[in-house]
Design an enzyme around this catalytic site. Structure first.
Site, PDB file in Angstrom:
ATOM      1  N   CYS A 119       1.032  -1.159   0.020  1.00 26.18           N
ATOM      2  CA  CYS A 119       0.046  -0.019  -0.137  1.00 26.18           C
ATOM      3  C   CYS A 119       0.890   1.309   0.008  1.00 26.18           C
ATOM      4  O   CYS A 119       2.154   1.019  -0.165  1.00 26.18           O
ATOM      5  CB  CYS A 119      -0.760   0.130   1.223  1.00 26.18           C
ATOM      6  SG  CYS A 119      -0.426   0.080   2.845  1.00 26.18           S
TER       7      CYS A 119
ATOM      8  N   CYS B 124      -1.316   0.691   7.272  1.00 19.28           N
ATOM      9  CA  CYS B 124      -2.934   0.195   7.379  1.00 19.28           C
ATOM     10  C   CYS B 124      -3.063  -0.882   6.838  1.00 19.28           C
ATOM     11  O   CYS B 124      -3.309  -2.012   7.345  1.00 19.28           O
ATOM     12  CB  CYS B 124      -3.601   1.482   6.759  1.00 19.28           C
ATOM     13  SG  CYS B 124      -3.536   3.155   7.831  1.00 19.28           S
ATOM     14  N   ARG B 125      -3.385  -0.976   5.255  1.00 20.68           N
ATOM     15  CA  ARG B 125      -4.162  -1.968   4.736  1.00 20.68           C
ATOM     16  C   ARG B 125      -2.894  -3.229   4.344  1.00 20.68           C
ATOM     17  O   ARG B 125      -3.332  -4.333   4.875  1.00 20.68           O
ATOM     18  CB  ARG B 125      -4.274  -1.232   3.169  1.00 20.68           C
ATOM     19  CG  ARG B 125      -5.351  -0.320   3.153  1.00 20.68           C
ATOM     20  CD  ARG B 125      -5.752   0.211   2.113  1.00 20.68           C
ATOM     21  NE  ARG B 125      -4.734   1.323   1.469  1.00 20.68           N
ATOM     22  CZ  ARG B 125      -4.314   1.882   0.473  1.00 20.68           C
ATOM     23  NH1 ARG B 125      -5.231   1.756  -0.505  1.00 20.68           N
ATOM     24  NH2 ARG B 125      -3.438   2.634   0.320  1.00 20.68           N
TER      25      ARG B 125
ATOM     26  N   ASP C  19      -8.099   3.478   1.421  1.00 19.11           N
ATOM     27  CA  ASP C  19      -7.179   3.794   2.410  1.00 19.11           C
ATOM     28  C   ASP C  19      -8.090   4.021   3.528  1.00 19.11           C
ATOM     29  O   ASP C  19      -8.726   5.273   3.435  1.00 19.11           O
ATOM     30  CB  ASP C  19      -6.467   4.745   1.990  1.00 19.11           C
ATOM     31  CG  ASP C  19      -5.200   5.187   2.959  1.00 19.11           C
ATOM     32  OD1 ASP C  19      -5.073   4.653   4.094  1.00 19.11           O
ATOM     33  OD2 ASP C  19      -4.058   5.708   2.572  1.00 19.11           O
TER      34      ASP C  19
END
Length: 152
Positions: A10, A15-16, A124
């Site tokens: 990402c 995060c992802r 996101d």
């Protein structure tokens, strides 16, 4: 069939992609042959940092520990070390395609395309709230399960 080595990518790797790495690693825990699984970001802003606390919390609530992961930026060697380099969205896929060496051995994919056969993006959640992180976790969990089923 042996599961391929996978690098989830990402933007900042907080995060992802750490969620995808953690989920996929969790799903393959019982496999006799453990595939190489990692995550990275196309940007280097967060190198060395743990995942976003909201990612850590959502993962933990689902029995997945990503607290020890540390963000890193994609390396040229990743295009040779992994079988699959999987981007969370088209923007990061385009960056990977422009960065990959011409003789790279990894194949580049959009996560949802590989998992679900769609052109959807994993949104996101960084500027969102906990519900956004939960939605991303759900999408990644379904997608990682679908990918693993394809490789069995």
């Amino acid at each position: 069939m042996t599961a391929p080595s996978i690098l989830f990518v990402c933007l900042g790797n907080i995060c992802r992609s750490p969620l995808a790495e953690g989920i996929y690693r969790h799903l393959t825990q019982g496999a006799s042959e453990k595939p190489l699984i990692a995550s990275a970001g196309t940007g280097g802003w967060h190198v060395g940092n743990p995942p976003d606390r909201r990612s850590i919390n959502v993962a933990a609530a689902n029995g997945v520990d990503i607290s020890r992961q540390r963000a890193r930026q994609i390396l040229l060697s990743d295009f040779f070390e992994f079988d699959l380099v999987v981007a969370m969205d088209r923007s990061n896929l385009a960056r990977l395609q422009s960065t990959a060496p011409v003789d790279a051995t990894a194949s580049l994919h959009l996560f949802a395309e590989l998992a679900f056969g769609t052109s959807d993006e994993v949104p996101d959640p960084y500027y969102g709230d906990l519900a956004d992180f939960e939605a991303v976790y759900s999408m990644l969990s379904s997608g990682c399960s679908a990918m693993l089923a394809k490789f069995e």
